[in-house]
Design an enzyme around this catalytic site. Structure first.
Site, short mmCIF file in Angstrom:
data_model
loop_
_atom_site.label_atom_id
_atom_site.label_comp_id
_atom_site.label_asym_id
_atom_site.label_seq_id
_atom_site.Cartn_x
_atom_site.Cartn_y
_atom_site.Cartn_z
N TYR A 295 0.83 -1.24 0.19
CA TYR A 295 0.08 -0.15 -0.05
C TYR A 295 0.71 1.42 -0.03
O TYR A 295 0.55 2.34 -0.72
CB TYR A 295 -1.05 -0.26 1.39
CG TYR A 295 -1.96 0.98 0.96
CD1 TYR A 295 -2.91 1.11 0.34
CD2 TYR A 295 -2.07 1.98 2.12
CE1 TYR A 295 -4.17 1.73 0.13
CE2 TYR A 295 -3.22 2.57 2.40
CZ TYR A 295 -3.99 2.67 1.18
OH TYR A 295 -5.15 3.70 1.06
N CYS B 102 -8.74 10.54 1.70
CA CYS B 102 -8.06 9.32 1.45
C CYS B 102 -6.51 9.38 1.21
O CYS B 102 -5.53 9.14 1.86
CB CYS B 102 -8.68 8.66 0.69
SG CYS B 102 -10.27 7.77 1.54
N HIS B 103 -6.40 10.14 0.03
CA HIS B 103 -5.07 10.20 -0.52
C HIS B 103 -4.78 11.52 -0.92
O HIS B 103 -3.82 12.14 -1.69
CB HIS B 103 -4.81 9.24 -1.79
CG HIS B 103 -4.84 7.85 -1.31
ND1 HIS B 103 -6.26 7.34 -1.82
CD2 HIS B 103 -4.26 7.00 -0.52
CE1 HIS B 103 -6.21 6.11 -1.11
NE2 HIS B 103 -5.08 6.05 -0.57
N GLY B 104 -5.64 12.68 -0.41
CA GLY B 104 -5.43 14.06 -0.58
C GLY B 104 -5.55 14.75 -1.86
O GLY B 104 -4.86 15.74 -2.08
#
Lengths: 690, 138
Positions: A295, B102-104
């Site tokens: 991940y 979540c991932h910006g």
């Protein structure tokens, strides 16, 4: 599996079968007479440990499937009912959930062992590739199993992982629709994941048979990496390897049982005790720990398609390992440079795993990129280069020479140790830094709980007082829908009698029906009824509370947590600290302040709470001194109320906690005795061979 | 393994009444299990969306192409981050649009990707105006 056997059973019935199906000969030649190198160390017992874990997962999984309901509306509840109502359901579920983690612990040790001792080299390439296939199947199975409880992390993990396939050019979207069976992750997705989660372990078992077959054709590698030449180099599998494996499995079981009985939720995520909600994304989506390194690789690449390729590439590259590392010497024991780089690689993997759990910002992104480069560099640059420039130390002529000489070098890998320490130090500094930066909420203070530790039990008085606080205060807004009145009379609970529980139930009005006329009606509660919820549905709860639905409290102490950070989460494994949830809940109940500190703005209709993430909570201050009268003379203060109701809610979250810890102690006594017996038997069996 | 008939039937078009949404507000409705943001944009937000140089965007698309002409104040987008499918939060991020926790990834007031790992703009679902205050999605 190594050619025809001349084994003949002495029993005439077995002889009759043997002539028609030579299965006993097969077992005898594969697991009894099979020659195993006499210098194997304990890292070689992980093959047996893995077989054991696979069997364990299949066995517990089949029983769990008998009680589980694969439906988006019922799955979460059915898992809770397994834990609460099925005989030893809590044990089955813990064994299966922790078992998945332990399976991966064992497989990582097994893989690193193969890496260190060069077990992938000629003639064991196919054996190694079969192993990589098993690992891939395990990852798919583990992922789909994690979706089944249908909590928040299940749902969003499934969303993120299935969306990985949307990165495929042209056909990506169709692949994702095919995986979902709908337009988003939903009931059809859960159904097919359940089906596949049941199927894949048997596929794994099939590939394991091929893996063992290939192993028995090529023969086992060994710590010195020289092939057995004479009889003196090997010992028969039974009893030598069998008893050693038994001892290995017994030791591994101790670790396994530590988590099953004392820290069942340590390896999971608190968010997964919140039922799946397609409308709310959790702030941090984190996969299970065993996927974290990959991940981290995915996230450290800024391009979507390239990130997905890198992530899958990180696993697929293992298949090419036998050809990337062309060094003639197998074992890193005789490769001074390879040994150093191996330990650096282990550190890189662990650090990638740590980064995978951190928010993707600041120093973590840069560190992730550096480590991703290191990961691939190990396979693509370091190993091919070492094969050309490294000068290995001479290997012994034979295994028996190696055993007699005991040549194992004792020089500690100084360079890599220094690198590991430096990296760990920098991460520690980084985590302190980010802890300071995230001023979202304060860390709740620790408390002394009667239920903590290996012998913890619930304080009955606190449970009874907590029930009173819940009934008189909390229950006007919060449900307790997984708790039935009968639970109040069960062992390990508040200690009421059956009659008292019935009387308590009859004070409630429960909706029942339809009756013969087709109408719903109300009747007094019975012990089998569950605590009625204050609102008929979530929308009503939301509308009545200014847009924020009060959560159900049955699982709240397990569904709330806060970040422990490095290195505390490592210490927690040994101290069995797992009371983040209770600490948070009790701190929240006391965390209200009239005066809002400067720099914090609280929207209209919200209240300032020191411990609530973001500080603005919709719930008004629920408790005040003297609000609930205690009959037993305990102080009627907010602090006491908070502590009592938290203890009560810890019990509602896990009614069988006392049974878990009690059984855990018995299992530990048994396992320690068993492991000791195995150790001394092993010593006796191996006495002549060392 | 493709969606079955009932799933497809449940994905039929829906109608949404826009009249209760005040300027500067937005609502989230679900269609085909996906959250759809309907924002009633302010003048300032529309100007912000139109002021940028389209060619400089990661996924070049003009604001005019993402809304229905004559109904420029209404932005209708699927609230699913084009990176890995999380739900972005409205009115957050440095472009006054959407921010994915979540991932910006950061989207602007037109739902276009401006920052972060997402490869493309928030998708615009098929929809049309039935009347001035009502749209049909699907």
């Amino acid at each position: 599996m190594s050619g025809p056997s001349d084994y003949q059973p002495s029993n005439p019935a077995l002889q009759w079968i043997e002539r028609r199906l030579p299965i006993f000969g097969l077992i005898h030649s594969s697991f009894v007479a099979y020659p195993t190198p006499r210098n194997l160390n304990y890292w070689w017992t992980f093959g047996a440990i893995l077989s054991f874990m696979l069997g364990m997962q299949i066995l517990t999984g089949v029983i769990l499937a008998m009680h589980y309901t694969p439906n988006a509306d019922l799955a979460f509840k059915s898992v809770e009912l397994i834990v609460r109502d099925v005989n030893y359901g809590w044990l089955l579920r813990n064994m299966h959930a922790v078992g998945a983690s332990m399976f991966f612990v064992a497989v990582y040790v097994h893989m690193f062992r193969g890496l260190y001792y060069g077990s992938y080299k000629e003639p064991r390439e196919v054996l190694w590739i079969l192993g990589v296939i098993i690992y891939l199947l395990m990852m798919a199975t583990g992922f789909m199993g994690y979706v089944l409880p249908w909590g928040q992390m299940s749902f969003w993990g499934a969303t993120v992982i299935t969306n990985l396939f949307s990165a495929v050019p042209y056909v990506g979207e169709s692949i994702v629709t095919l995986l979902w069976g709908g337009y988003s992750v939903g009931n059809p997705t859960l159904n097919r994941f359940f089906s596949l989660h049941y199927l894949l372990p048997f596929v794994i078992a099939g590939v394991v048979v091929l893996h063992v077959w290939a192993l028995h054709v090529a023969g086992q590698n060994n710590p010195d990496g020289v092939e057995p030449k004479t009889e003196k180099d090997t010992v028969p599998f039974t009893p030598h390897a069998t008893i050693k494996d038994m001892f290995g499995v017994a030791c591994f079981l101790l670790l396994y049982a530590w988590f099953i009985f004392y820290m069942p939720n340590y390896l999971g995520d608190a968010d997964n005790y919140i039922p799946a909600n397609p409308g709310v994304t959790p702030p941090h989506i984190v996969p299970e720990w065993y996927y974290l390194p990959f991940y981290a690789i995915l996230r450290s690449i800024p391009d979507k398609l390239a990130g997905v390729i890198a992530m899958f590439g990180a696993i697929i590259i293992l298949c090419f390992l036998p050809w990337l590392d062309s060094a003639k010497t197998r074992s890193s024991k005789y490769r001074p440079l390879a040994k150093q780089f191996f330990w650096i690689f282990v550190a890189v993997c662990i650090l990638l795993g740590y980064l995978g759990a951190q928010p993707p910002e600041g120093i973590y992104v840069i560190a992730g990129r550096v480590l991703t480069f290191c990961y691939f560099a190990y396979f693509l640059i370091v190993l091919p280069l070492l094969a050309r420039i490294e000068k290995p130390r001479p290997v012994p002529n034979s295994i028996s020479d190696a055993v007699l000489a005991k040549t194992g070098s004792r020089s500690t890998p100084m360079v890599s140790t220094a690198i590991v320490l430096a990296l760990a130090g920098s991460l520690f500094a980084g985590s302190i830094d980010s802890a300071k930066a995230s001023e979202g909420s304060d860390t709740p203070p620790g408390n002394k709980w009667s239920f903590s530790g290996p012998f913890g039990t619930f304080d009955r008085g606190a449970l009874q007082r907590g029930l009173k606080v819940y009934k008189e205060v909390c229950s006007s807004c919060h449900g307790l829908s997984y708790i039935a009145f009968r639970n109040l009379a069960e062992a390990g609970g508040p200690g009421y009698s059956v009659a008292q529980a019935s009387a308590f139930a009859s004070e409630y009005k429960v909706k029942d029906g339809p009756n013969d006329a087709g109408d719903m009606f109300e009747r007094p509660g019975r012990p089998a009824d569950y605590f009625p919820s204050p609102f008929p549905n979530e929308q009503a709860a939301r509308a009545a509370n200014g847009g924020a639905a009060p959560p159900d409290l049955s699982l709240i102490t397990k569904a709330r947590s806060y970040k422990r950070g490095f290195p505390w989460f490592i210490f927690d494994v040994f101290t069995q600290y797992q009371e983040q949830g209770p600490d948070y809940v009790t701190a929240l109940l006391q965390g209200y302040e009239e005066k809002v500190p400067e720099g914090v703005t609280i929207p209209e209709g919200s209240y300032f709470n020191r411990y609530f993430p973001g500080h603005a909570i919709k719930m008004p201050k629920p408790l005040s001194d003297g609000q609930v009268t205690y009959d037993d003379g305990s102080p009627a203060t907010v602090a006491q109320y908070a502590k009592d109701v938290t203890t009560f809610l810890m019990w509602t979250a896990e009614p069988h906690m006392e049974a878990r810890k009690r059984l855990g102690f018995q299992v530990f006594v048994f396992l320690i005795v068993f492991a000791g017996l195995m150790y001394f038997t092993k010593k006796k069996v191996w006495a002549a061979s060392h | 393994m493709n969606p079955d008939a009932s799933t497809i039937a449940a994905g039929a078009p829906i109608e949404v009444d826009l009249s209760p949404i005040a300027e500067g507000q937005d609502i989230k409705v679900f269609w085909r299990g996906k959250p759809i943001y309907i924002s009633h944009r302010t003048k300032k937000q529309i100007e912000e969306a139109r002021a940028v140089n389209v060619a400089s965007l990661p996924d070049p698309q003009s604001d005019e192409a993402r809304v229905k002409s004559g109904h420029d104040q209404w932005l209708v987008v699927i609230g699913i981050c084009t990176h890995l499918g999380c739900i972005p939060i409205a009115h957050e991020g440095s472009y006054d649009g959407f921010f994915c926790p979540c991932h910006g990834s950061v989207y602007d007031t037109s739902g276009r990707i401006r920052q972060g790992p997402a490869p493309s703009n928030l998708a615009v679902p098929p929809y049309q105006f039935v009347s001035d205050t009502k749209i049909q999605i699907g």
